[in-house]
Design a protein around this motif. Structure first.
Motif, PDB file in Angstrom:
ATOM      1  N   GLY A   5       0.829  -1.273   0.083  1.00 14.84           N
ATOM      2  CA  GLY A   5       0.173   0.056   0.074  1.00 14.84           C
ATOM      3  C   GLY A   5       0.881   1.224   0.058  1.00 14.84           C
ATOM      4  O   GLY A   5       1.874   1.325   0.407  1.00 14.84           O
ATOM      5  N   PHE A   6       0.082   2.195  -0.552  1.00 10.96           N
ATOM      6  CA  PHE A   6       0.992   3.718  -0.676  1.00 10.96           C
ATOM      7  C   PHE A   6       1.360   4.308   0.673  1.00 10.96           C
ATOM      8  O   PHE A   6       2.513   4.645   0.803  1.00 10.96           O
ATOM      9  CB  PHE A   6       0.010   4.644  -1.301  1.00 10.96           C
ATOM     10  CG  PHE A   6       0.586   6.005  -1.700  1.00 10.96           C
ATOM     11  CD1 PHE A   6       1.882   6.013  -2.658  1.00 10.96           C
ATOM     12  CD2 PHE A   6       0.327   7.126  -1.020  1.00 10.96           C
ATOM     13  CE1 PHE A   6       2.157   7.197  -2.812  1.00 10.96           C
ATOM     14  CE2 PHE A   6       0.951   8.293  -1.134  1.00 10.96           C
ATOM     15  CZ  PHE A   6       1.614   8.178  -2.456  1.00 10.96           C
ATOM     16  N   GLU A   7       0.644   4.098   1.838  1.00 11.21           N
ATOM     17  CA  GLU A   7       0.749   4.862   3.022  1.00 11.21           C
ATOM     18  C   GLU A   7       2.200   3.934   3.674  1.00 11.21           C
ATOM     19  O   GLU A   7       2.982   4.411   4.361  1.00 11.21           O
ATOM     20  CB  GLU A   7      -0.326   4.613   3.976  1.00 11.21           C
ATOM     21  CG  GLU A   7      -1.528   5.279   3.477  1.00 11.21           C
ATOM     22  CD  GLU A   7      -1.359   6.842   2.848  1.00 11.21           C
ATOM     23  OE1 GLU A   7      -0.531   7.479   3.793  1.00 11.21           O
ATOM     24  OE2 GLU A   7      -1.797   7.040   2.077  1.00 11.21           O
ATOM     25  N   ALA A   8       2.267   2.828   3.510  1.00  8.00           N
ATOM     26  CA  ALA A   8       3.636   2.117   4.215  1.00  8.00           C
ATOM     27  C   ALA A   8       4.644   1.999   3.401  1.00  8.00           C
ATOM     28  O   ALA A   8       5.771   1.454   3.558  1.00  8.00           O
ATOM     29  CB  ALA A   8       2.997   0.488   4.502  1.00  8.00           C
ATOM     30  N   PHE A   9       4.554   2.367   2.122  1.00 11.22           N
ATOM     31  CA  PHE A   9       5.531   2.244   0.982  1.00 11.22           C
ATOM     32  C   PHE A   9       6.660   3.541   1.454  1.00 11.22           C
ATOM     33  O   PHE A   9       6.288   4.227   1.877  1.00 11.22           O
ATOM     34  CB  PHE A   9       5.044   2.610  -0.418  1.00 11.22           C
ATOM     35  CG  PHE A   9       6.130   2.892  -1.554  1.00 11.22           C
ATOM     36  CD1 PHE A   9       6.838   1.835  -1.734  1.00 11.22           C
ATOM     37  CD2 PHE A   9       6.333   4.122  -1.654  1.00 11.22           C
ATOM     38  CE1 PHE A   9       7.690   2.012  -2.653  1.00 11.22           C
ATOM     39  CE2 PHE A   9       7.314   4.475  -2.585  1.00 11.22           C
ATOM     40  CZ  PHE A   9       8.311   3.511  -3.219  1.00 11.22           C
ATOM     41  N   MET A  10       8.071   3.039   1.142  1.00 14.80           N
ATOM     42  CA  MET A  10       9.045   3.899   1.503  1.00 14.80           C
ATOM     43  C   MET A  10      10.294   3.675   0.317  1.00 14.80           C
ATOM     44  O   MET A  10      10.187   2.335   0.033  1.00 14.80           O
ATOM     45  CB  MET A  10       9.674   3.610   2.740  1.00 14.80           C
ATOM     46  CG  MET A  10       8.758   4.090   4.161  1.00 14.80           C
ATOM     47  SD  MET A  10       9.744   3.995   5.431  1.00 14.80           S
ATOM     48  CE  MET A  10      10.302   2.542   5.698  1.00 14.80           C
ATOM     49  N   PHE A  11      10.683   4.613  -0.138  1.00 11.33           N
ATOM     50  CA  PHE A  11      11.841   4.429  -1.103  1.00 11.33           C
ATOM     51  C   PHE A  11      12.705   3.369  -0.538  1.00 11.33           C
ATOM     52  O   PHE A  11      13.404   2.853  -1.488  1.00 11.33           O
ATOM     53  CB  PHE A  11      12.451   5.825  -1.447  1.00 11.33           C
ATOM     54  CG  PHE A  11      11.489   6.559  -2.392  1.00 11.33           C
ATOM     55  CD1 PHE A  11      10.972   6.230  -3.372  1.00 11.33           C
ATOM     56  CD2 PHE A  11      11.544   8.059  -2.074  1.00 11.33           C
ATOM     57  CE1 PHE A  11      10.175   7.124  -3.883  1.00 11.33           C
ATOM     58  CE2 PHE A  11      10.945   8.770  -2.957  1.00 11.33           C
ATOM     59  CZ  PHE A  11      10.232   8.450  -3.847  1.00 11.33           C
ATOM     60  N   ARG A  12      13.264   3.353   0.718  1.00  9.66           N
ATOM     61  CA  ARG A  12      14.024   2.511   1.287  1.00  9.66           C
ATOM     62  C   ARG A  12      13.639   1.031   0.968  1.00  9.66           C
ATOM     63  O   ARG A  12      14.669   0.348   0.495  1.00  9.66           O
ATOM     64  CB  ARG A  12      14.355   2.678   2.641  1.00  9.66           C
ATOM     65  CG  ARG A  12      15.551   1.969   3.116  1.00  9.66           C
ATOM     66  CD  ARG A  12      15.879   2.496   4.675  1.00  9.66           C
ATOM     67  NE  ARG A  12      17.255   2.023   5.121  1.00  9.66           N
ATOM     68  CZ  ARG A  12      17.598   0.772   5.240  1.00  9.66           C
ATOM     69  NH1 ARG A  12      17.003  -0.138   4.487  1.00  9.66           N
ATOM     70  NH2 ARG A  12      18.829   0.740   5.627  1.00  9.66           N
ATOM     71  N   LYS A  13      12.596   0.695   0.953  1.00  6.41           N
ATOM     72  CA  LYS A  13      11.919  -0.681   0.769  1.00  6.41           C
ATOM     73  C   LYS A  13      12.002  -1.055  -0.675  1.00  6.41           C
ATOM     74  O   LYS A  13      12.696  -1.884  -0.915  1.00  6.41           O
ATOM     75  CB  LYS A  13      10.558  -0.819   1.209  1.00  6.41           C
ATOM     76  CG  LYS A  13      10.379  -0.810   2.732  1.00  6.41           C
ATOM     77  CD  LYS A  13       8.793  -0.992   3.255  1.00  6.41           C
ATOM     78  CE  LYS A  13       8.645  -1.015   4.694  1.00  6.41           C
ATOM     79  NZ  LYS A  13       7.324  -0.685   4.778  1.00  6.41           N
TER      80      LYS A  13
END
Length: 127
Positions: A5-13
């Motif tokens: 999901g967008f909210e939990a997405f991070m560039f680091r992931k």
């Protein structure tokens, strides 16, 4: 982005998944909203292209509309047209997250920059 999901997405992931340095993503996108806008634009460009190819030499407007509707439905199906595009995943992402693109405080500036041009052209073509 889609599985979590967008909210939990991070560039680091994403960097870990891509085996890339985090700085490389930030060279292209300042934040994840810009990435989502890019994916949205890319998706509508892809669908526009598929419809264009399917209707290019068709004279009958009825047949053009039939093929357009068929292609809109097919654009979300997995296919082997290209190895680097997961149409199904991209479609799901847009279904889940597109509202965050158009309900963003920068939407008017992004529209003036032409970010939604292909989507609008596609809507006009179908109409």
């Amino acid at each position: 982005m889609a599985p979590i999901g967008f909210e939990a997405f991070m560039f680091r992931k994403l960097d870990i998944e891509m085996k890339s340095a985090e700085a490389s993503i930030f060279r292209c996108f300042e934040n994840k909203h810009q990435l989502l806008v890019f994916l949205s634009c890319w998706y509508w460009e892809w669908v526009h292209y598929l419809i264009h190819i399917q209707t290019l030499k068709i004279k009958s407007q009825e047949e053009q509309l039939r093929r357009t509707i068929h292609q809109l439905l097919q654009s979300s199906e997995p296919s082997n047209r290209t190895e680097y595009i997961n149409e199904n995943l991209l479609h799901k992402l847009l279904v889940w997250e597109f509202v965050k693109v158009i309900h963003h405080h920068d939407v008017y500036d992004e529209n003036r920059q032409g970010m939604f041009k292909r989507r609008k052209e596609l809507v006009d073509k179908i109409a």
